[in-house]
Scaffold this motif. Structure first.
Motif, PDB file in Angstrom:
ATOM      1  N   GLU A  94       5.758 -11.284  18.126  1.00 54.59           N
ATOM      2  CA  GLU A  94       6.316 -12.622  18.332  1.00 54.59           C
ATOM      3  C   GLU A  94       5.192 -13.627  18.485  1.00 54.59           C
ATOM      4  O   GLU A  94       4.202 -13.360  19.160  1.00 54.59           O
ATOM      5  N   GLY A  95       5.398 -14.792  17.853  1.00 55.40           N
ATOM      6  CA  GLY A  95       4.398 -15.831  17.974  1.00 55.40           C
ATOM      7  C   GLY A  95       4.937 -17.167  17.521  1.00 55.40           C
ATOM      8  O   GLY A  95       6.120 -17.307  17.208  1.00 55.40           O
ATOM      9  N   ALA A  96       4.049 -18.141  17.465  1.00 54.13           N
ATOM     10  CA  ALA A  96       4.394 -19.484  17.006  1.00 54.13           C
ATOM     11  C   ALA A  96       3.214 -20.045  16.231  1.00 54.13           C
ATOM     12  O   ALA A  96       2.053 -19.841  16.609  1.00 54.13           O
ATOM     13  N   ILE A  97       3.529 -20.745  15.145  1.00 60.05           N
ATOM     14  CA  ILE A  97       2.485 -21.383  14.351  1.00 60.05           C
ATOM     15  C   ILE A  97       1.993 -22.609  15.107  1.00 60.05           C
ATOM     16  O   ILE A  97       2.788 -23.450  15.519  1.00 60.05           O
ATOM     17  N   ILE A  98       0.670 -22.689  15.284  1.00 58.24           N
ATOM     18  CA  ILE A  98       0.112 -23.822  16.024  1.00 58.24           C
ATOM     19  C   ILE A  98      -0.742 -24.740  15.145  1.00 58.24           C
ATOM     20  O   ILE A  98      -1.052 -25.848  15.553  1.00 58.24           O
ATOM     21  N   ALA A  99      -1.100 -24.258  13.938  1.00 62.45           N
ATOM     22  CA  ALA A  99      -1.865 -25.100  13.015  1.00 62.45           C
ATOM     23  C   ALA A  99      -1.774 -24.522  11.612  1.00 62.45           C
ATOM     24  O   ALA A  99      -1.605 -23.315  11.440  1.00 62.45           O
ATOM     25  N   GLU A 100      -1.876 -25.414  10.625  1.00 72.09           N
ATOM     26  CA  GLU A 100      -1.892 -24.987   9.235  1.00 72.09           C
ATOM     27  C   GLU A 100      -3.303 -25.147   8.701  1.00 72.09           C
ATOM     28  O   GLU A 100      -3.958 -26.163   8.945  1.00 72.09           O
ATOM     29  N   HIS A 101      -3.791 -24.118   8.002  1.00 71.05           N
ATOM     30  CA  HIS A 101      -5.115 -24.147   7.393  1.00 71.05           C
ATOM     31  C   HIS A 101      -4.961 -24.172   5.881  1.00 71.05           C
ATOM     32  O   HIS A 101      -3.885 -23.915   5.352  1.00 71.05           O
ATOM     33  N   GLY A 103      -5.384 -22.907   1.957  1.00 72.00           N
ATOM     34  CA  GLY A 103      -5.258 -21.595   1.311  1.00 72.00           C
ATOM     35  C   GLY A 103      -4.084 -20.771   1.802  1.00 72.00           C
ATOM     36  O   GLY A 103      -4.129 -19.543   1.728  1.00 72.00           O
ATOM     37  N   GLY A 104      -3.045 -21.430   2.302  1.00 75.63           N
ATOM     38  CA  GLY A 104      -1.859 -20.692   2.739  1.00 75.63           C
ATOM     39  C   GLY A 104      -2.074 -19.885   4.006  1.00 75.63           C
ATOM     40  O   GLY A 104      -1.432 -18.864   4.214  1.00 75.63           O
ATOM     41  N   LYS A 105      -2.968 -20.333   4.858  1.00 80.14           N
ATOM     42  CA  LYS A 105      -3.231 -19.641   6.121  1.00 80.14           C
ATOM     43  C   LYS A 105      -2.723 -20.480   7.285  1.00 80.14           C
ATOM     44  O   LYS A 105      -2.664 -21.702   7.212  1.00 80.14           O
ATOM     45  N   PHE A 106      -2.386 -19.781   8.368  1.00 75.95           N
ATOM     46  CA  PHE A 106      -1.830 -20.437   9.543  1.00 75.95           C
ATOM     47  C   PHE A 106      -2.453 -19.854  10.805  1.00 75.95           C
ATOM     48  O   PHE A 106      -2.667 -18.647  10.905  1.00 75.95           O
ATOM     49  N   ALA A 107      -2.708 -20.731  11.764  1.00 78.91           N
ATOM     50  CA  ALA A 107      -3.125 -20.284  13.092  1.00 78.91           C
ATOM     51  C   ALA A 107      -1.850 -19.984  13.866  1.00 78.91           C
ATOM     52  O   ALA A 107      -0.939 -20.806  13.932  1.00 78.91           O
ATOM     53  N   VAL A 108      -1.788 -18.787  14.421  1.00 81.17           N
ATOM     54  CA  VAL A 108      -0.598 -18.326  15.122  1.00 81.17           C
ATOM     55  C   VAL A 108      -0.991 -17.911  16.532  1.00 81.17           C
ATOM     56  O   VAL A 108      -1.969 -17.184  16.729  1.00 81.17           O
ATOM     57  N   PHE A 109      -0.223 -18.390  17.511  1.00 85.55           N
ATOM     58  CA  PHE A 109      -0.418 -17.941  18.886  1.00 85.55           C
ATOM     59  C   PHE A 109       0.483 -16.734  19.091  1.00 85.55           C
ATOM     60  O   PHE A 109       1.706 -16.826  18.954  1.00 85.55           O
ATOM     61  N   LEU A 110      -0.117 -15.587  19.382  1.00 81.78           N
ATOM     62  CA  LEU A 110       0.628 -14.347  19.619  1.00 81.78           C
ATOM     63  C   LEU A 110       0.813 -14.160  21.116  1.00 81.78           C
ATOM     64  O   LEU A 110      -0.148 -14.007  21.860  1.00 81.78           O
ATOM     65  N   ARG A 111       2.060 -14.173  21.541  1.00 83.38           N
ATOM     66  CA  ARG A 111       2.354 -14.074  22.977  1.00 83.38           C
ATOM     67  C   ARG A 111       1.906 -12.735  23.568  1.00 83.38           C
ATOM     68  O   ARG A 111       1.404 -12.685  24.672  1.00 83.38           O
ATOM     69  N   GLY A 112       2.109 -11.653  22.835  1.00 86.80           N
ATOM     70  CA  GLY A 112       1.756 -10.329  23.348  1.00 86.80           C
ATOM     71  C   GLY A 112       0.270 -10.139  23.584  1.00 86.80           C
ATOM     72  O   GLY A 112      -0.145  -9.310  24.382  1.00 86.80           O
ATOM     73  N   PHE A 113      -0.538 -10.895  22.865  1.00 88.83           N
ATOM     74  CA  PHE A 113      -1.985 -10.797  23.003  1.00 88.83           C
ATOM     75  C   PHE A 113      -2.554 -11.972  23.782  1.00 88.83           C
ATOM     76  O   PHE A 113      -3.721 -11.965  24.148  1.00 88.83           O
ATOM     77  N   ASP A 114      -1.728 -13.024  23.960  1.00 88.06           N
ATOM     78  CA  ASP A 114      -2.163 -14.250  24.613  1.00 88.06           C
ATOM     79  C   ASP A 114      -3.419 -14.798  23.935  1.00 88.06           C
ATOM     80  O   ASP A 114      -4.401 -15.150  24.583  1.00 88.06           O
ATOM     81  N   GLU A 115      -3.361 -14.812  22.584  1.00 93.01           N
ATOM     82  CA  GLU A 115      -4.485 -15.337  21.824  1.00 93.01           C
ATOM     83  C   GLU A 115      -4.019 -15.934  20.510  1.00 93.01           C
ATOM     84  O   GLU A 115      -2.899 -15.700  20.069  1.00 93.01           O
ATOM     85  N   GLN A 116      -4.914 -16.675  19.897  1.00 93.15           N
ATOM     86  CA  GLN A 116      -4.653 -17.327  18.612  1.00 93.15           C
ATOM     87  C   GLN A 116      -5.402 -16.578  17.518  1.00 93.15           C
ATOM     88  O   GLN A 116      -6.573 -16.236  17.689  1.00 93.15           O
ATOM     89  N   ILE A 117      -4.733 -16.345  16.380  1.00 96.57           N
ATOM     90  CA  ILE A 117      -5.382 -15.734  15.227  1.00 96.57           C
ATOM     91  C   ILE A 117      -4.967 -16.497  13.978  1.00 96.57           C
ATOM     92  O   ILE A 117      -3.953 -17.191  13.970  1.00 96.57           O
ATOM     93  N   VAL A 118      -5.732 -16.364  12.911  1.00100.50           N
ATOM     94  CA  VAL A 118      -5.403 -16.994  11.639  1.00100.50           C
ATOM     95  C   VAL A 118      -4.923 -15.904  10.696  1.00100.50           C
ATOM     96  O   VAL A 118      -5.596 -14.883  10.512  1.00100.50           O
ATOM     97  N   LEU A 119      -3.735 -16.130  10.121  1.00 94.89           N
ATOM     98  CA  LEU A 119      -3.119 -15.148   9.229  1.00 94.89           C
ATOM     99  C   LEU A 119      -2.683 -15.806   7.931  1.00 94.89           C
ATOM    100  O   LEU A 119      -2.425 -17.009   7.882  1.00 94.89           O
ATOM    101  N   GLU A 120      -2.579 -14.984   6.899  1.00 97.57           N
ATOM    102  CA  GLU A 120      -2.056 -15.455   5.629  1.00 97.57           C
ATOM    103  C   GLU A 120      -0.532 -15.537   5.696  1.00 97.57           C
ATOM    104  O   GLU A 120       0.105 -14.838   6.482  1.00 97.57           O
TER     105      GLU A 120
END
Length: 149
Positions: A94-101, A103-120
């Protein structure tokens, strides 16, 4: 109560600490004979040993299982603030998109990890709920579709 057959593809939800809000893909191996609401499931990408040679099998209650969600009927246009499930660390989280990058990538905040990652984009999906044997969109998704219409 759901009934899954051996060989059926499922997703497994865990309530274990550090895994809440995640879904992992697997296959039903068998239904327990003594307790028919429990199933033995073999995971696709979780291993029983450090060498990564033997896939992990667990006996799970039926409420922890669901079929894999169907693909979306139309291409999803993700945007900032969308609630999503993100494929990360071998499971859907589970997460939420917090920014758009670019090349079709998005910064996502993952609640289970309590961190932000960039995913395709291919590693994101809209969350749905398995309710009484059918797939239903979550409230946020219904609201979003109303806004688009």
């Amino acid at each position: 109560m759901a009934q899954f057959k051996p060989g059926e593809r499922v997703e497994v939800n865990s309530n274990d600490r550090g895994f809440r809000g995640s879904w992992y893909a697997g296959t039903v191996v068998r239904r327990e004979a003594k307790n028919t609401n429990r199933y033995v499931v073999e995971y696709d990408q979780l291993y029983a040993d450090e060498s990564g040679e033997k896939l992990l099998q667990e006996t799970l209650d039926w409420v922890q299982l669901r079929p894999p969600p169907p693909p979306p009927e139309k291409k999803v246009q993700f945007k900032v603030e969308d609630e999503v499930e993100a494929f990360y660390s071998d499971g859907w989280w589970e997460g939420a998109i917090i920014a758009e990058h670019s090349g079709g990538k998005f910064a996502v905040f993952l609640r289970g990890f309590d961190e932000q990652i960039v995913l395709e984009e291919k590693d994101l999906r809209l969350p749905v709920q398995w309710v009484k044997g059918k797939w239903e969109p979550r409230f946020e998704q219904v609201q979003r579709e109303k806004e688009v219409s």
